[in-house]
Design a protein around this motif. Sequence first.
Motif, PDB file in Angstrom:
ATOM      1  N   ILE A   7       8.172   1.537  -1.506  1.00 43.92           N
ATOM      2  CA  ILE A   7       7.066   0.622  -1.206  1.00 43.92           C
ATOM      3  C   ILE A   7       6.490   0.088  -2.515  1.00 43.92           C
ATOM      4  N   ASP A   9       3.517  -2.451  -3.948  1.00 43.91           N
ATOM      5  CA  ASP A   9       2.327  -3.272  -3.700  1.00 43.91           C
ATOM      6  C   ASP A   9       1.265  -2.878  -4.713  1.00 43.91           C
ATOM      7  N   ARG A  15      -0.580   0.358   0.040  1.00 45.49           N
ATOM      8  CA  ARG A  15       0.491   1.353  -0.123  1.00 45.49           C
ATOM      9  C   ARG A  15       0.216   2.578   0.736  1.00 45.49           C
ATOM     10  N   THR A  19       2.553   3.800   3.781  1.00 46.98           N
ATOM     11  CA  THR A  19       3.136   5.141   3.706  1.00 46.98           C
ATOM     12  C   THR A  19       2.799   5.948   4.953  1.00 46.98           C
ATOM     13  N   GLU A  33       6.704   4.952  -4.568  1.00 47.13           N
ATOM     14  CA  GLU A  33       5.777   3.830  -4.520  1.00 47.13           C
ATOM     15  C   GLU A  33       5.681   3.223  -5.910  1.00 47.13           C
ATOM     16  N   SER A  35       3.320   0.135  -8.144  1.00 46.91           N
ATOM     17  CA  SER A  35       2.127  -0.695  -8.090  1.00 46.91           C
ATOM     18  C   SER A  35       2.351  -2.082  -8.678  1.00 46.91           C
ATOM     19  N   ASP A  55       5.826  -6.455  -2.256  1.00 52.64           N
ATOM     20  CA  ASP A  55       4.715  -7.403  -2.296  1.00 52.64           C
ATOM     21  C   ASP A  55       5.149  -8.624  -3.107  1.00 52.64           C
TER      22      ASP A  55
END
Length: 227
Positions: A7, A9, A15, A19, A33, A35, A55
């Motif tokens: 993921i 974002d 996030r 999740t 994840e 960022s 994203d």
Amino acid sequence: MTIRLLIVDDDPLVRAGLTLMLGGAEDIEIVGEASDGDEVAQLALERRPDVVLMDIRMPRVDGLTATGTLRARPDAPEVIVLTTFHADEQVLRALRAGAAGFVLKDTPPAEIVSAVRRVAAGDPVLSPAVTRRLMAQVAGAAAAPGDRTARARARLALLAEREREVAVAVGRGHSNAEISARLYLSVPTVKTHVSRVLAKLGLNNRVQIALLVHDAGLLDGPDGDVG
């Protein structure tokens, strides 16, 4: 089979929500994840995701750049673009860079889970109708329509006649089974033709075939008409 998901974002709340939402699915494992887009390449190398939820707008490296980098790799993960916009020029560019589709951030949870499963199985999560609408709203951003059409038709001219027919059918959103019935081919033969189209044209997935067929102006005529 467990789907490994990354993921990406810049919003920690998004996030966390994704999740929580996706981690509850028995067949999906959240393997990491990020960022920002500048973290994606290394994380993908380390965690080996099958699918990346990306994203589109991030402060350092946007989702378009990160998608292009990932999709240029051998054995690249599939990418689903996350956006708050129905018609965002960057979404279209991400699709051209190899993303398998996009979902809006306010999409119901069950539909996002379904999108991840579909992409992991090799199916795009963007209908041709949405593709055409998206393209119409950002048309002319990169080239005059005539130039774009001529270039697309020149590329499709590299295909054999049957391959062009299959490409147009893909652009119309038909499944392999539907193409099989329409063109009187076996499903394995259709899959072979799709693979050849992707290889000959240097494309990543069926969405890019649909975009090219759209650019060539072939979706309003009879199936297979590339004259």
